[in-house]
Design a protein around this motif. Structure first.
Motif: not given
Length: 342
Positions: A173-193
């Motif tokens: 696991r690359l991410l060493d963060l408190p779980g569970p990990i909820f992920l979003y991947v994509g453009r950061l723009a208003v239409e992406k909500n």
């Protein structure tokens, strides 16, 4: 078969249109085809207002005509409705060249999120643009039905794929963060909500991968979320495999290649039951769709990762490329002389 693809979306942009066209071009030889790309690279460009990382080509008709003549294509495919796509369409109509198009982005909805422009006006312009061609390719049944109801003609299905060797489950696991990990991947723009995701009351950590005009505002409003910026290749694949649920809050995407990347990585999807997620997830059981996004995200935690991986593997770029070139051949076998269309 020699195909010229005219597109306004190209590097350094990172989005589904660019990925789709790249993968089609890479697999053209397996489909008895060669591809030439007409992109913004040879032209001067200007930044799209309010969206600086997207640059529009200052493409003149004569320059586009010269590029088409030099490529000497058997077929022309116009992938986008921007300056290059518009000028390629003008040249094709003037020279009586048949062409196909594709509908990647719900521009009417995106535009109305930024300005008071009536949907019916933008759809009328897009209908005129696409109906002049021999066929318009769409990624999903929902989009096909929506555009058909709006008067678009000669609609053809062109699905998408995923690199199952790159995007795969991993023990580390690359991410060493408190779980569970909820992920979003994509453009950061208003239409992406994206705010609809970041505002959810969820355990663990919310992680956001991507960049765009909303990034600074989102970081200020949701300081508890982890923003990793734009990522690609092996690093992006490792991030997917390190998460527990992929949350896709968009209400306007036509498909969502990131959904396939998540699934191939063994990551269950949580999303609204709308175009895109509804078409990709369907009855597979590899995701949770609900008008209550928090409920979907929590329910997705219980979905087996091996089920997601197995379903993700059913989407391949080889099949996507085959559909693309088959559509071009079919459209031109039944071509009518191109003309301005209502």
């Amino acid at each position: 078969m020699r195909v010229l693809i005219a597109t306004d979306a190209w590097h350094p942009q990172i989005n589904g249109v660019v990925r789709s066209l790249e993968n089609v071009a890479e697999r053209a030889d397996r489909c008895d085809a060669t591809v030439e790309m007409l992109t913004p690279e040879p032209f001067r460009t200007v930044a799209l207002p309010s969206y600086g990382e997207i640059r529009l080509a200052l493409a003149r008709r004569s320059a586009v005509a010269r590029h088409i003549e030099a490529a000497a294509p058997d077929y022309i495919h116009i992938a986008t409705e921007g300056p290059i796509g518009f000028m390629a369409r003008v040249v094709c109509l003037a020279q009586h060249r048949p062409f196909t198009t594709s509908y990647h982005t719900r521009f009417p909805e995106y535009l109305s999120a930024r300005a008071p422009v009536p949907l019916r006006l933008t759809y009328a312009l897009l209908r005129r643009f696409h109906n002049a061609g021999a066929g318009v390719m769409v990624s999903s049944p929902s989009l096909e039905h929506d555009l058909s109801a709006r008067g678009f003609r000669n609609i053809m299905r062109w699905s998408r794929g995923v690199d199952g060797e790159l995007f795969r489950p991993r023990a580390e696991r690359l991410l060493d963060l408190p779980g569970p990990i909820f992920l979003y991947v994509g453009r950061l723009a208003v239409e992406k909500n994206i705010a609809a995701f970041l505002a959810l009351d969820l355990p663990g950590t919310k992680v956001v991968v991507g960049d765009g005009p909303q990034r600074v505002a989102l970081q200020v409003e949701f300081p508890e979320a982890v923003f990793l910026g734009s990522q690609s290749g092996e690093t992006l694949a490792q991030i997917y495999a390190s998460a527990d649920v992929f949350v896709f809050p968009s209400l306007t995407d036509t498909f969502g290649i990131v959904l396939l990347e998540a699934l191939a990585s063994g990551l269950p999807v949580a999303a609204f039951p709308v175009m895109g997620p509804r078409d990709v997830i369907g009855e597979s059981g590899a995701g949770a769709l609900s008008s209550d996004l928090r409920e979907a995200a929590l329910r997705a935690l219980d979905i087996p990762r091996d089920l997601c991986r197995a379903y993700g593997e059913t989407f391949t770029w080889e099949e996507s490329a085959r559909q693309f070139f088959d559509n071009i051949r079919l459209a031109h076998d039944h071509v009518r002389p191109p003309a301005e269309a209502a």
